[in-house]
Scaffold this motif. Sequence first.
Motif, mmCIF file in Angstrom:
data_model
loop_
_atom_site.group_PDB
_atom_site.id
_atom_site.type_symbol
_atom_site.label_atom_id
_atom_site.label_comp_id
_atom_site.label_asym_id
_atom_site.label_seq_id
_atom_site.Cartn_x
_atom_site.Cartn_y
_atom_site.Cartn_z
ATOM 1 N N UNK A 173 -18.316 3.686 8.018
ATOM 2 C CA UNK A 173 -18.175 4.941 8.760
ATOM 3 C C UNK A 173 -17.732 4.679 10.193
ATOM 4 N N UNK A 174 -17.906 3.454 10.662
ATOM 5 C CA UNK A 174 -17.519 3.100 12.029
ATOM 6 C C UNK A 174 -16.074 2.607 12.106
ATOM 7 N N UNK A 175 -15.408 2.477 10.976
ATOM 8 C CA UNK A 175 -14.015 2.051 10.993
ATOM 9 C C UNK A 175 -13.151 3.177 11.563
ATOM 10 N N UNK A 176 -12.112 2.799 12.273
ATOM 11 C CA UNK A 176 -11.215 3.765 12.911
ATOM 12 C C UNK A 176 -10.193 4.250 11.875
ATOM 13 N N UNK A 177 -10.458 5.400 11.278
ATOM 14 C CA UNK A 177 -9.597 5.895 10.197
ATOM 15 C C UNK A 177 -8.204 6.280 10.691
ATOM 16 N N UNK A 178 -8.104 6.755 11.943
ATOM 17 C CA UNK A 178 -6.788 7.106 12.483
ATOM 18 C C UNK A 178 -5.915 5.861 12.619
ATOM 19 N N UNK A 179 -6.524 4.766 13.076
ATOM 20 C CA UNK A 179 -5.789 3.521 13.222
ATOM 21 C C UNK A 179 -5.387 2.974 11.851
ATOM 22 N N UNK A 180 -6.279 3.106 10.880
ATOM 23 C CA UNK A 180 -5.967 2.657 9.511
ATOM 24 C C UNK A 180 -4.793 3.455 8.959
ATOM 25 N N UNK A 181 -4.820 4.772 9.149
ATOM 26 C CA UNK A 181 -3.734 5.615 8.646
ATOM 27 C C UNK A 181 -2.409 5.250 9.299
ATOM 28 N N UNK A 182 -2.435 4.989 10.606
ATOM 29 C CA UNK A 182 -1.207 4.589 11.302
ATOM 30 C C UNK A 182 -0.677 3.275 10.743
ATOM 31 N N UNK A 183 -1.576 2.311 10.557
ATOM 32 C CA UNK A 183 -1.171 0.993 10.052
ATOM 33 C C UNK A 183 -0.570 1.099 8.654
ATOM 34 N N UNK A 184 -1.206 1.885 7.795
ATOM 35 C CA UNK A 184 -0.704 2.027 6.422
ATOM 36 C C UNK A 184 0.670 2.695 6.421
ATOM 37 N N UNK A 185 0.879 3.661 7.307
ATOM 38 C CA UNK A 185 2.189 4.292 7.414
ATOM 39 C C UNK A 185 3.263 3.306 7.843
ATOM 40 N N UNK A 186 2.934 2.461 8.825
ATOM 41 C CA UNK A 186 3.875 1.432 9.286
ATOM 42 C C UNK A 186 4.175 0.444 8.157
ATOM 43 N N UNK A 187 3.126 0.040 7.448
ATOM 44 C CA UNK A 187 3.285 -0.929 6.372
ATOM 45 C C UNK A 187 4.123 -0.360 5.228
ATOM 46 N N UNK A 188 3.846 0.867 4.839
ATOM 47 C CA UNK A 188 4.591 1.471 3.723
ATOM 48 C C UNK A 188 6.073 1.581 4.050
ATOM 49 N N UNK A 189 6.386 1.922 5.295
ATOM 50 C CA UNK A 189 7.791 2.007 5.703
ATOM 51 C C UNK A 189 8.463 0.639 5.634
ATOM 52 N N UNK A 190 7.723 -0.404 6.012
ATOM 53 C CA UNK A 190 8.285 -1.759 5.954
ATOM 54 C C UNK A 190 8.470 -2.215 4.506
ATOM 55 N N UNK A 191 7.460 -1.988 3.663
ATOM 56 C CA UNK A 191 7.540 -2.416 2.264
ATOM 57 C C UNK A 191 8.658 -1.690 1.517
ATOM 58 N N UNK A 192 8.942 -0.461 1.913
ATOM 59 C CA UNK A 192 9.979 0.321 1.245
ATOM 60 C C UNK A 192 11.360 -0.291 1.413
ATOM 61 N N UNK A 193 11.513 -1.150 2.408
ATOM 62 C CA UNK A 193 12.814 -1.790 2.639
ATOM 63 C C UNK A 193 13.019 -3.031 1.782
ATOM 64 N N UNK A 194 11.992 -3.408 1.031
ATOM 65 C CA UNK A 194 12.077 -4.511 0.069
ATOM 66 C C UNK A 194 12.539 -5.815 0.723
ATOM 67 N N UNK A 195 11.924 -6.123 1.874
ATOM 68 C CA UNK A 195 12.187 -7.389 2.570
ATOM 69 C C UNK A 195 10.839 -8.045 2.854
ATOM 70 N N UNK A 196 10.121 -8.357 1.780
ATOM 71 C CA UNK A 196 8.742 -8.809 1.910
ATOM 72 C C UNK A 196 8.626 -10.120 2.681
ATOM 73 N N UNK A 197 7.646 -10.159 3.578
ATOM 74 C CA UNK A 197 7.311 -11.367 4.320
ATOM 75 C C UNK A 197 5.812 -11.550 4.328
ATOM 76 N N UNK A 198 5.357 -12.663 4.873
ATOM 77 C CA UNK A 198 3.929 -12.984 4.783
ATOM 78 C C UNK A 198 3.042 -12.031 5.572
ATOM 79 N N UNK A 199 3.521 -11.516 6.709
ATOM 80 C CA UNK A 199 2.675 -10.588 7.465
ATOM 81 C C UNK A 199 2.519 -9.267 6.722
ATOM 82 N N UNK A 200 3.570 -8.830 6.045
ATOM 83 C CA UNK A 200 3.464 -7.618 5.244
ATOM 84 C C UNK A 200 2.473 -7.816 4.090
ATOM 85 N N UNK A 201 2.537 -8.985 3.452
ATOM 86 C CA UNK A 201 1.620 -9.263 2.349
ATOM 87 C C UNK A 201 0.176 -9.308 2.843
ATOM 88 N N UNK A 202 -0.039 -9.948 3.985
ATOM 89 C CA UNK A 202 -1.389 -9.985 4.549
ATOM 90 C C UNK A 202 -1.876 -8.578 4.919
#
Length: 395
Positions: A243-272
């Motif tokens: 409950x103490x996790x920052x859900x807004x920050x998580x949502x932002x991160x997931x949005x950034x990650x999904x946009x990167x993964x959609x380009x199909x140029x996978x790298x180790x930071x994206x996988x992590x």
Amino acid sequence: MPDREPFAEAGLRDLVPAVIGILVGRGADFAAAEDAVQDALVEALATWPSDPPRDRRGWLVTVAWRKFLDAVRAEGSRVRREERVAATALPEPGAVIASEDDTLDLYFLCAHPDLSPSSAVALTLRAVGGLTTKQIAEAYMVPEATMAQRISRAKRTIAGQRLNRPGDLRSVLATLYLVFNEGHSGDIDLVAEAIRLTRRLAAMTADTEVSGLLALMLLHHARRASRFGQNGRLIALADQDRARWDTALIAEAIGILQAALARDELGEYQAQAAIAALHADAGSVETTDWAQIVDWYDELLRLRDTPVIRLNRAVALGEAVGPAAGLAELRSLDDGVARYFAVEAHLRERAGETGRAAELYARAAERAASVAEREHLSRQAAWARDRSDRLGERG
């Protein structure tokens, strides 16, 4: 030269890397460019309150360039260089004179392959982050003189380097991740500083791995408030108050990650980041999609096969399939790998071997990299030992 404090002034730090980059791009040596920018900043702090310029960056470049020329003229042995740089027309104050490329090039210069990781980190915080030597020293909890020597050595190493060659973006990302993983807090919070610098880098380049690293940092940072209890007590992921996790920050991160993964140029930071996102998205350890985490570790191993990644995969496999599968995976690794005994202890404990787990937790505590980690593993050892004793009494 004593360190000065202008970089700490609100709003000035973001101007520093572009101005240094412009001077170096015009032919100034990195160390001389930084000295000139510092001198310009001192003058800015003295004059701006009563006479603020319309274009602060343009003003700083103009003044810093003149101070650089003054320094060159003062060195009689550098006449030829003076003639070359003096011939360059000075821009008028307020002119458009900089681009993001100058700052991007400065990232590359500070992550130069000839620099040690610690020197690259210090120089990046100094030139790109705009921190003073004193601030960096305090953040790393070392004497200011020690940090000053480290930065001076780094400057000497890259002396004469020009910003006219392709940089190694992977070295830049590795340097920023080193800053992030220091994790100290105080007047200068290195976690927040690493995120700030990575955000700036992401705005300059469309590389998907920059986005992957930013997402990874944000996902880890979102759990920061739950990682430690009273008196700096380390709290394992399984025991954290989600409950103490920052859900807004998580949502932002997931949005950034999904946009990167959609380009199909996978790298180790994206996988992590994808692995971290699966942890962040779960309501509990039990509801975590461990099978998908194992799949992402497989992707990560195809990108970069290291013992640490295999160790983490063993943990995920132990959760997804069972502790026996994790232990079988673990046997392929050398026990000298960091956290090896901690992982084996966890898997043994899950398998019901609490006595053996207690011994392994104690061995892991001896290898701990920090006081908080050592105390946590010692508590785990004591808990497992107590449970083993109670189970023995019942038998």
